[in-house]
Design a protein around this motif. Structure first.
Motif, PDB file in Angstrom:
ATOM      1  N   SER A  72      46.662  90.343  45.046  1.00  0.00           N
ATOM      2  CA  SER A  72      45.231  90.650  45.043  1.00  0.00           C
ATOM      3  C   SER A  72      44.539  90.072  43.814  1.00  0.00           C
ATOM      4  CB  SER A  72      45.025  92.163  45.084  1.00  0.00           C
ATOM      5  OG  SER A  72      45.463  92.777  43.871  1.00  0.00           O
ATOM      6  N   LYS A  73      45.311  89.795  42.749  1.00  0.00           N
ATOM      7  CA  LYS A  73      44.760  89.198  41.527  1.00  0.00           C
ATOM      8  C   LYS A  73      44.787  87.671  41.558  1.00  0.00           C
ATOM      9  CE  LYS A  73      46.097  93.083  38.551  1.00  0.00           C
ATOM     10  NZ  LYS A  73      46.930  93.496  37.381  1.00  0.00           N
ATOM     11  N   GLY A  74      45.295  87.104  42.645  1.00  0.00           N
ATOM     12  CA  GLY A  74      45.318  85.652  42.782  1.00  0.00           C
ATOM     13  C   GLY A  74      46.653  85.010  42.490  1.00  0.00           C
ATOM     14  N   TYR A  75      47.650  85.810  42.113  1.00  0.00           N
ATOM     15  CA  TYR A  75      48.974  85.254  41.815  1.00  0.00           C
ATOM     16  C   TYR A  75      49.756  85.053  43.113  1.00  0.00           C
ATOM     17  CZ  TYR A  75      48.002  86.402  36.955  1.00  0.00           C
ATOM     18  OH  TYR A  75      47.446  86.460  35.705  1.00  0.00           O
ATOM     19  N   ARG A  76      50.686  84.111  43.082  1.00  0.00           N
ATOM     20  CA  ARG A  76      51.535  83.831  44.226  1.00  0.00           C
ATOM     21  C   ARG A  76      52.976  83.682  43.761  1.00  0.00           C
ATOM     22  NH1 ARG A  76      47.389  85.240  45.752  1.00  0.00           N
ATOM     23  NH2 ARG A  76      45.955  84.322  47.262  1.00  0.00           N
ATOM     24  N   SER A  77      53.900  84.110  44.595  1.00  0.00           N
ATOM     25  CA  SER A  77      55.310  83.986  44.257  1.00  0.00           C
ATOM     26  C   SER A  77      55.779  82.557  44.475  1.00  0.00           C
ATOM     27  CB  SER A  77      56.149  84.935  45.129  1.00  0.00           C
ATOM     28  OG  SER A  77      57.521  84.823  44.813  1.00  0.00           O
ATOM     29  N   ASN A  78      56.470  82.007  43.493  1.00  0.00           N
ATOM     30  CA  ASN A  78      57.027  80.657  43.601  1.00  0.00           C
ATOM     31  C   ASN A  78      58.475  80.797  44.058  1.00  0.00           C
ATOM     32  OD1 ASN A  78      58.086  78.076  43.154  1.00  0.00           O
ATOM     33  ND2 ASN A  78      56.709  77.690  41.430  1.00  0.00           N
ATOM     34  N   THR A  79      58.679  80.686  45.349  1.00  0.00           N
ATOM     35  CA  THR A  79      59.993  80.975  45.924  1.00  0.00           C
ATOM     36  C   THR A  79      61.034  79.907  45.607  1.00  0.00           C
ATOM     37  OG1 THR A  79      59.322  79.939  48.006  1.00  0.00           O
ATOM     38  CG2 THR A  79      58.991  82.315  47.798  1.00  0.00           C
ATOM     39  N   THR A  80      60.611  78.769  45.069  1.00  0.00           N
ATOM     40  CA  THR A  80      61.563  77.705  44.731  1.00  0.00           C
ATOM     41  C   THR A  80      62.127  77.882  43.324  1.00  0.00           C
ATOM     42  OG1 THR A  80      59.829  76.235  43.873  1.00  0.00           O
ATOM     43  CG2 THR A  80      60.327  76.100  46.236  1.00  0.00           C
ATOM     44  N   ALA A  81      61.564  78.814  42.551  1.00  0.00           N
ATOM     45  CA  ALA A  81      62.004  79.009  41.163  1.00  0.00           C
ATOM     46  C   ALA A  81      63.008  80.152  41.091  1.00  0.00           C
ATOM     47  CB  ALA A  81      60.806  79.314  40.275  1.00  0.00           C
ATOM     48  N   PRO A  82      64.170  79.937  40.438  1.00  0.00           N
ATOM     49  CA  PRO A  82      65.116  81.047  40.256  1.00  0.00           C
ATOM     50  C   PRO A  82      64.463  82.197  39.487  1.00  0.00           C
ATOM     51  CG  PRO A  82      66.172  78.958  39.749  1.00  0.00           C
ATOM     52  CD  PRO A  82      64.699  78.678  39.914  1.00  0.00           C
ATOM     53  N   SER A  83      63.651  81.862  38.469  1.00  0.00           N
ATOM     54  CA  SER A  83      62.827  82.804  37.726  1.00  0.00           C
ATOM     55  C   SER A  83      63.635  83.725  36.825  1.00  0.00           C
ATOM     56  CB  SER A  83      61.987  83.654  38.691  1.00  0.00           C
ATOM     57  OG  SER A  83      60.877  84.219  38.040  1.00  0.00           O
ATOM     58  N   ALA A  84      63.096  83.958  35.632  1.00  0.00           N
ATOM     59  CA  ALA A  84      63.672  84.891  34.665  1.00  0.00           C
ATOM     60  C   ALA A  84      62.661  85.994  34.396  1.00  0.00           C
ATOM     61  CB  ALA A  84      64.028  84.166  33.371  1.00  0.00           C
ATOM     62  N   ALA A  85      63.156  87.192  34.129  1.00  0.00           N
ATOM     63  CA  ALA A  85      62.299  88.355  33.964  1.00  0.00           C
ATOM     64  C   ALA A  85      61.696  88.420  32.562  1.00  0.00           C
ATOM     65  CB  ALA A  85      63.094  89.629  34.244  1.00  0.00           C
ATOM     66  N   LEU A  86      60.520  89.009  32.476  1.00  0.00           N
ATOM     67  CA  LEU A  86      59.927  89.341  31.189  1.00  0.00           C
ATOM     68  C   LEU A  86      60.779  90.443  30.568  1.00  0.00           C
ATOM     69  CD1 LEU A  86      57.403  88.626  29.472  1.00  0.00           C
ATOM     70  CD2 LEU A  86      56.280  90.605  30.507  1.00  0.00           C
ATOM     71  N   ASP A  87      61.231  90.208  29.348  1.00  0.00           N
ATOM     72  CA  ASP A  87      62.171  91.129  28.715  1.00  0.00           C
ATOM     73  C   ASP A  87      62.075  90.961  27.200  1.00  0.00           C
ATOM     74  OD1 ASP A  87      64.131  93.037  28.387  1.00  0.00           O
ATOM     75  OD2 ASP A  87      65.669  91.977  29.540  1.00  0.00           O
ATOM     76  N   GLN A  88      62.794  91.792  26.481  1.00  0.00           N
ATOM     77  CA  GLN A  88      62.739  91.759  25.026  1.00  0.00           C
ATOM     78  C   GLN A  88      63.245  90.427  24.476  1.00  0.00           C
ATOM     79  OE1 GLN A  88      65.141  94.718  22.895  1.00  0.00           O
ATOM     80  NE2 GLN A  88      63.381  95.087  21.560  1.00  0.00           N
ATOM     81  N   TYR A  89      62.471  89.856  23.558  1.00  0.00           N
ATOM     82  CA  TYR A  89      62.785  88.618  22.858  1.00  0.00           C
ATOM     83  C   TYR A  89      62.928  87.414  23.797  1.00  0.00           C
ATOM     84  CZ  TYR A  89      63.725  92.035  19.228  1.00  0.00           C
ATOM     85  OH  TYR A  89      63.613  93.076  18.327  1.00  0.00           O
ATOM     86  N   VAL A  90      62.018  87.338  24.769  1.00  0.00           N
ATOM     87  CA  VAL A  90      61.930  86.125  25.575  1.00  0.00           C
ATOM     88  C   VAL A  90      60.700  85.351  25.126  1.00  0.00           C
ATOM     89  CG1 VAL A  90      63.064  87.165  27.575  1.00  0.00           C
ATOM     90  CG2 VAL A  90      60.544  87.146  27.446  1.00  0.00           C
ATOM     91  N   LEU A  91      60.672  84.081  25.497  1.00  0.00           N
ATOM     92  CA  LEU A  91      59.524  83.203  25.279  1.00  0.00           C
ATOM     93  C   LEU A  91      58.884  82.942  26.630  1.00  0.00           C
ATOM     94  CD1 LEU A  91      57.943  81.218  23.322  1.00  0.00           C
ATOM     95  CD2 LEU A  91      59.531  79.460  24.127  1.00  0.00           C
ATOM     96  N   ALA A  92      57.576  83.164  26.746  1.00  0.00           N
ATOM     97  CA  ALA A  92      56.881  82.979  28.015  1.00  0.00           C
ATOM     98  C   ALA A  92      55.587  82.218  27.789  1.00  0.00           C
ATOM     99  CB  ALA A  92      56.589  84.329  28.670  1.00  0.00           C
ATOM    100  N   MET A  93      55.081  81.624  28.860  1.00  0.00           N
ATOM    101  CA  MET A  93      53.827  80.889  28.788  1.00  0.00           C
ATOM    102  C   MET A  93      52.652  81.858  28.887  1.00  0.00           C
ATOM    103  SD  MET A  93      55.065  77.985  28.298  1.00  0.00           S
ATOM    104  CE  MET A  93      53.485  77.133  28.119  1.00  0.00           C
ATOM    105  N   ALA A  94      51.670  81.675  28.006  1.00  0.00           N
ATOM    106  CA  ALA A  94      50.476  82.512  28.001  1.00  0.00           C
ATOM    107  C   ALA A  94      49.401  81.877  28.876  1.00  0.00           C
ATOM    108  CB  ALA A  94      49.953  82.683  26.575  1.00  0.00           C
ATOM    109  N   SER A  95      48.803  82.675  29.730  1.00  0.00           N
ATOM    110  CA  SER A  95      47.719  82.168  30.576  1.00  0.00           C
ATOM    111  C   SER A  95      46.807  83.320  30.952  1.00  0.00           C
ATOM    112  CB  SER A  95      48.268  81.507  31.848  1.00  0.00           C
ATOM    113  OG  SER A  95      48.950  82.460  32.647  1.00  0.00           O
ATOM    114  N   ALA A  96      45.533  83.006  31.136  1.00  0.00           N
ATOM    115  CA  ALA A  96      44.542  84.022  31.500  1.00  0.00           C
ATOM    116  C   ALA A  96      44.309  84.061  32.998  1.00  0.00           C
ATOM    117  CB  ALA A  96      43.230  83.749  30.779  1.00  0.00           C
ATOM    118  N   THR A  97      44.802  83.051  33.717  1.00  0.00           N
ATOM    119  CA  THR A  97      44.579  82.954  35.154  1.00  0.00           C
ATOM    120  C   THR A  97      45.867  82.517  35.846  1.00  0.00           C
ATOM    121  OG1 THR A  97      43.897  80.640  34.975  1.00  0.00           O
ATOM    122  CG2 THR A  97      42.166  82.311  34.825  1.00  0.00           C
ATOM    123  N   PRO A  98      45.985  82.751  37.147  1.00  0.00           N
ATOM    124  CA  PRO A  98      47.146  82.239  37.875  1.00  0.00           C
ATOM    125  C   PRO A  98      47.240  80.718  37.760  1.00  0.00           C
ATOM    126  CG  PRO A  98      45.958  83.853  39.203  1.00  0.00           C
ATOM    127  CD  PRO A  98      45.097  83.570  38.005  1.00  0.00           C
TER     128      PRO A  98
END
Length: 254
Positions: free
Chosen positions: A157-183
């Motif tokens: 509902s916020k405009g995000y979509r699941s990327n089913t081709t990505a194995p993906s890693a979870a947001l967790d303690q001491y990870v590095l993630a990309m910052a973004s304000a929009t999908p």
């Protein structure tokens, strides 16, 4: 009469010169500024107008060392989980994009954000709004993260979509993630996350940000930085009380 004609002639020449200079300035400075691209003032800086072509060698394991004025933070980059975004970080790092920038946002025990070249100027008001001039899509697989149907509907509902081709890693303690304000709005900005996976704040944002690495050394540096405190804790972008400078990001492989 001839004097008046000559005067008009020189006025016209002057006008042509002014227009030519204005066009050059617009090409080299104004347009790149509007597009959030590095300007020619950044001598030797890598300049792109679209996400970089894939340069990763997937037979190698990529690491990045964030060299700060408080010490080094080593990150194991997750090239298999988020190949496009890791490739972007590697290319920007090797192109000196991050050299000399400052971490502009700090929420103690939660988030440390940087990667914005706007922090190089004297105006703190534009910190957090800079980027490389393009966007990279999210690489977050909701199914791989085990998100509930309710959570997936909320993100959708916020405009995000699941990327089913990505194995993906979870947001967790001491990870590095990309910052973004929009999908699909990833650029150059990134953040280190302090809170553990079961923290309510982590759970709230799970599935929204692309995780690109895990800290393997330098947790003590992150803890020290978290203890610095902030100038304006009640504002949306709390600024570190003391400067946290990112001298360079050095990438190597194993």
């Amino acid at each position: 009469m001839f004097k008046e004609d000559n005067r008009i002639y020189w006025y016209l020449i002057g006008l042509v010169i002014i227009i030519a200079l204005a066009l050059v300035m617009a090409r080299d400075f104004l347009i790149p500024f509007i597009m959030l691209q590095p300007t020619p003032l950044d001598e030797g800086l890598l300049q792109l107008t679209e996400p970089p072509a894939m340069q990763l060698d997937f037979t190698q394991d990529y690491y990045a060392v964030f060299k700060t004025n408080h010490g080094d933070i080593t990150v194991d980059l997750l090239e298999d989980s988020a190949p496009q975004n890791v490739n972007n970080v590697v290319v920007l790092s090797n192109g000196n994009f991050y050299a000399g920038t400052k971490f502009h946002r700090l929420v103690p025990d939660l988030i440390l954000q940087g990667g914005d070249r706007n922090t190089l100027n004297e105006d703190p008001g534009d910190d957090g709004f800079g980027g490389p001039g393009y966007f990279v899509v999210d690489e977050v697989n909701w199914e791989a993260l085990g998100l509930t149907d309710v959570k997936q509907v909320e993100l959708y509902s916020k405009g995000y979509r699941s990327n089913t081709t990505a194995p993906s890693a979870a947001l967790d303690q001491y990870v590095l993630a990309m910052a973004s304000a929009t999908p699909d709005g990833n650029g150059s900005q990134f953040f280190f996350w302090y809170a553990p996976k079961n923290d309510s704040r982590t759970i709230q944002l799970q599935g929204q940000f692309t995780v690109v690495g895990r800290v393997t050394a330098g947790v003590d540096v992150l803890r020290q930085i978290s203890d610095i405190g902030v100038e304006n804790p009640d504002e949306q972008v709390p600024r570190p009380a003391n400067e946290i400078v990112l001298h360079d990001v050095q990438v190597y492989t194993l």
